[in-house]
Scaffold this motif. Sequence first.
Motif, short mmCIF file in Angstrom:
data_model
loop_
_atom_site.label_atom_id
_atom_site.label_comp_id
_atom_site.label_asym_id
_atom_site.label_seq_id
_atom_site.Cartn_x
_atom_site.Cartn_y
_atom_site.Cartn_z
N ALA A 184 6.25 -28.08 24.09
CA ALA A 184 5.46 -27.04 23.44
C ALA A 184 4.96 -27.51 22.09
CB ALA A 184 6.30 -25.77 23.28
N ALA A 185 5.82 -28.20 21.34
CA ALA A 185 5.41 -28.72 20.04
C ALA A 185 4.31 -29.76 20.19
CB ALA A 185 6.62 -29.31 19.32
N ILE A 186 4.39 -30.57 21.24
CA ILE A 186 3.34 -31.55 21.50
C ILE A 186 2.02 -30.84 21.81
CG2 ILE A 186 2.55 -33.35 23.10
CD1 ILE A 186 5.52 -34.18 23.37
N CYS A 187 2.08 -29.84 22.68
CA CYS A 187 0.86 -29.08 23.02
C CYS A 187 0.28 -28.37 21.80
CB CYS A 187 1.17 -28.07 24.11
SG CYS A 187 1.52 -28.77 25.74
N ALA A 188 1.15 -27.97 20.87
CA ALA A 188 0.69 -27.28 19.67
C ALA A 188 0.23 -28.26 18.59
CB ALA A 188 1.82 -26.40 19.12
N ARG A 189 0.26 -29.55 18.90
CA ARG A 189 -0.14 -30.59 17.95
C ARG A 189 0.67 -30.51 16.66
NH1 ARG A 189 -6.76 -30.82 18.83
NH2 ARG A 189 -6.66 -31.23 21.07
N ALA A 190 1.95 -30.29 16.81
CA ALA A 190 2.86 -30.20 15.67
C ALA A 190 3.06 -31.58 15.05
CB ALA A 190 4.20 -29.63 16.12
N THR A 191 3.51 -31.60 13.82
CA THR A 191 3.80 -32.85 13.15
C THR A 191 5.05 -33.49 13.75
OG1 THR A 191 5.25 -31.85 11.49
CG2 THR A 191 2.87 -31.89 11.00
N ALA A 192 5.27 -34.75 13.43
CA ALA A 192 6.46 -35.45 13.92
C ALA A 192 7.73 -34.75 13.46
CB ALA A 192 6.43 -36.90 13.46
N GLU A 193 7.72 -34.27 12.23
CA GLU A 193 8.89 -33.56 11.69
C GLU A 193 9.14 -32.26 12.44
OE1 GLU A 193 10.59 -31.84 7.41
OE2 GLU A 193 8.62 -32.80 7.53
N GLU A 194 8.06 -31.54 12.72
CA GLU A 194 8.20 -30.29 13.47
C GLU A 194 8.69 -30.55 14.89
OE1 GLU A 194 4.74 -27.52 11.37
OE2 GLU A 194 4.19 -28.97 12.94
#
Length: 332
Positions: A184-194
């Motif tokens: 989900a974080a990848i799909c949301a284009r989150a930062t590496a830290e997130e």
Amino acid sequence: MDQLIGSPAIARGLRDVEDRIGRLGGSSALPGINAGAGRIISAGGKRLRPALTLATALALGRTPNRRVVTAAACVELIHAGSLVHDDLMDGATERRGARTLNAELGDGKALVIGDFMLARAGLAAITAVSRPVAEVLAATVVELAEGQYLETTSLYDPDRTVEAALASIRGKTAALFRAGCLVAAICARATAEERAGMAAYGERFGLIFQILDDLLDLTAPSGLLGKPAGQDLRHGVYTLPLLLTRDAGATGSLGGKLTGEQVEEVIRELRTAGMVELTLEYCRGLAADAVAALPVLRHGEAAALLYGLPTAYLRQVGEIVGSTSVGCDLLE
């Protein structure tokens, strides 16, 4: 957990996920495989893993789009396929009050239906989501296999350690919760830290989920479990609640196959020795770690759900097993 599933935004997303799971599970050219996969998909369960995937995307500011929905469906399809394999390994004849695929169709057909579900999830991830998401899910399937294998190496071992049990459940259960949050974080284009924070949160919640599931296996009535109580103990799987209690000084007849009466006696000893509170206290620490791992989250409702989920689940299970001191102070 009910708050997470019942959130209007997540409930809407889950309807789309349900439709996607059905399409993926029914996409074989062979009607028999579709029918078998359909039985597993429709057998119940609250869809906690895809709900957690949707909540992560929302909390990171991404409305669940087709890619997020497909990623969540892939996570649930992997979970469903792994359940088929678990039932095969255990020789189980019943799950959630219904006959298992291996009991209904035979081991061979159940095996290939489980394989189909795992493979179909991987194909959907690479074709309809993204290569990074497909890589995460493929690595997770590897971890599922390794975690399950580790468990088989410790069967009927009275000297099994807490660390060995944790290593197994990190692979066979926590890895998929971690994967749901991470994709989900990848799909949301989150930062590496997130991404790292969400992955850590998912893994720790996955540990809590499995440990409490193991506690329920030793304490809850069979009608609630949908399978006989003490099933793990009967099969020589000495789970973390048992090991924590043993290490605190409880004794029990471990090692070798136990009769039904012996299983009941061991469970009585464990409960008398404080197994419930020892296990809940251990999970309180994991819950605090899970919440501490969360990054700064943007969406108020989804963020609140994620912050509250470990505590809420602890309270829910504590009520089931009859504890009077299951509250946590994570949010105060």
